[in-house]
Scaffold this active site. Sequence first.
Site, PDB file in Angstrom:
ATOM      1  N   GLU A  78      68.548  29.933   7.541  1.00 49.89           N
ATOM      2  CA  GLU A  78      69.095  28.797   6.796  1.00 49.89           C
ATOM      3  C   GLU A  78      68.426  28.662   5.430  1.00 49.89           C
ATOM      4  OE1 GLU A  78      69.186  23.922   7.450  1.00 49.89           O
ATOM      5  OE2 GLU A  78      67.946  25.221   8.710  1.00 49.89           O
ATOM      6  N   ILE A  80      67.035  26.330   2.784  1.00 47.65           N
ATOM      7  CA  ILE A  80      66.531  24.966   2.804  1.00 47.65           C
ATOM      8  C   ILE A  80      66.560  24.396   1.391  1.00 47.65           C
ATOM      9  CG2 ILE A  80      64.542  23.491   3.291  1.00 47.65           C
ATOM     10  CD1 ILE A  80      65.758  24.647   5.802  1.00 47.65           C
ATOM     11  N   ASP A 184      49.455  30.293   7.507  1.00 47.64           N
ATOM     12  CA  ASP A 184      49.660  30.708   6.107  1.00 47.64           C
ATOM     13  C   ASP A 184      50.172  29.527   5.280  1.00 47.64           C
ATOM     14  OD1 ASP A 184      49.774  32.282   3.862  1.00 47.64           O
ATOM     15  OD2 ASP A 184      51.354  33.615   4.573  1.00 47.64           O
TER      16      ASP A 184
END
Length: 278
Positions: A78, A80, A184
């Site tokens: 997706e 964003i 991360d």
Amino acid sequence: MKEKVSKILGKPINHCQLITQSSSTAIYNCDNKVVAKVAVDDPFLVESEELMYEYLSANSTLPIPKIYKREGDILLSEYIHHDELDQKDAELDAALHLANLHRISWDEGYGFVEDTVIGPYVQSNTPYDSWIEFFKRERLLDFATKAYAEEQLPEKCYDRLIALCEDLDKYLIEPKKSSLLHGDVWSGNVLIHRGEVAAFIDPALYYGHHEVDLAFIMMFNTFGDRFFERYHTLFPIEEDFVEVRADIYNLYPYLVHLRAFGEGYLPYIERILKKYGY
């Protein structure tokens, strides 16, 4: 690229724009609806990312992109929508999400269900009962040995780091239970929309000590004081974390960056070793 994405999705895509490219991956924005991540040489990079997103979706409430499909070396997820805002605009929301993530533990101890990736590198996630042994062997020694073999880490510095690893139990502590880590959390991996976190992307998952994510955030200045103050109310931070352990935990991302980007990161590693007398 749009033809490949259209074929995988089974519906037309009008335009795919290259967002960023490295030696290991290329990322495309397709019609502001789909992100296509392409592994340049090693399909495991996107296979692992798919696994990590699926794991987060099934086991956490962390906001992440939906995965649409993976085919070979291409992962579709997706797109964003996010604002070009400083991550610090969403510090309080980020603290809540990460504290909730860190409450998730694993009966197997420290490691993960599979090896995962950080940047272009595989993270070994062999399970350990001891956090200190896991961090020593699967994070510091593993990456230091590879950096030395790649002639990025000089022999004297390698020997000093090994000496520190032999004394890790003087500095690190065993948590009461493991925490699921994003692994991360730098600013590029936190997408903000209207003052809230829209998604955390590019995880490097494993179960470890929650302080690892906090040290990483300090290293990259991802979030500021408001984040840590809010996080502390949700998941208490030990008083000696910053002075005693944060720099040791950040040896790992410095080793990752040394391998990926070269000798410019060596002084940071040497500074930490000197701080602890090695």
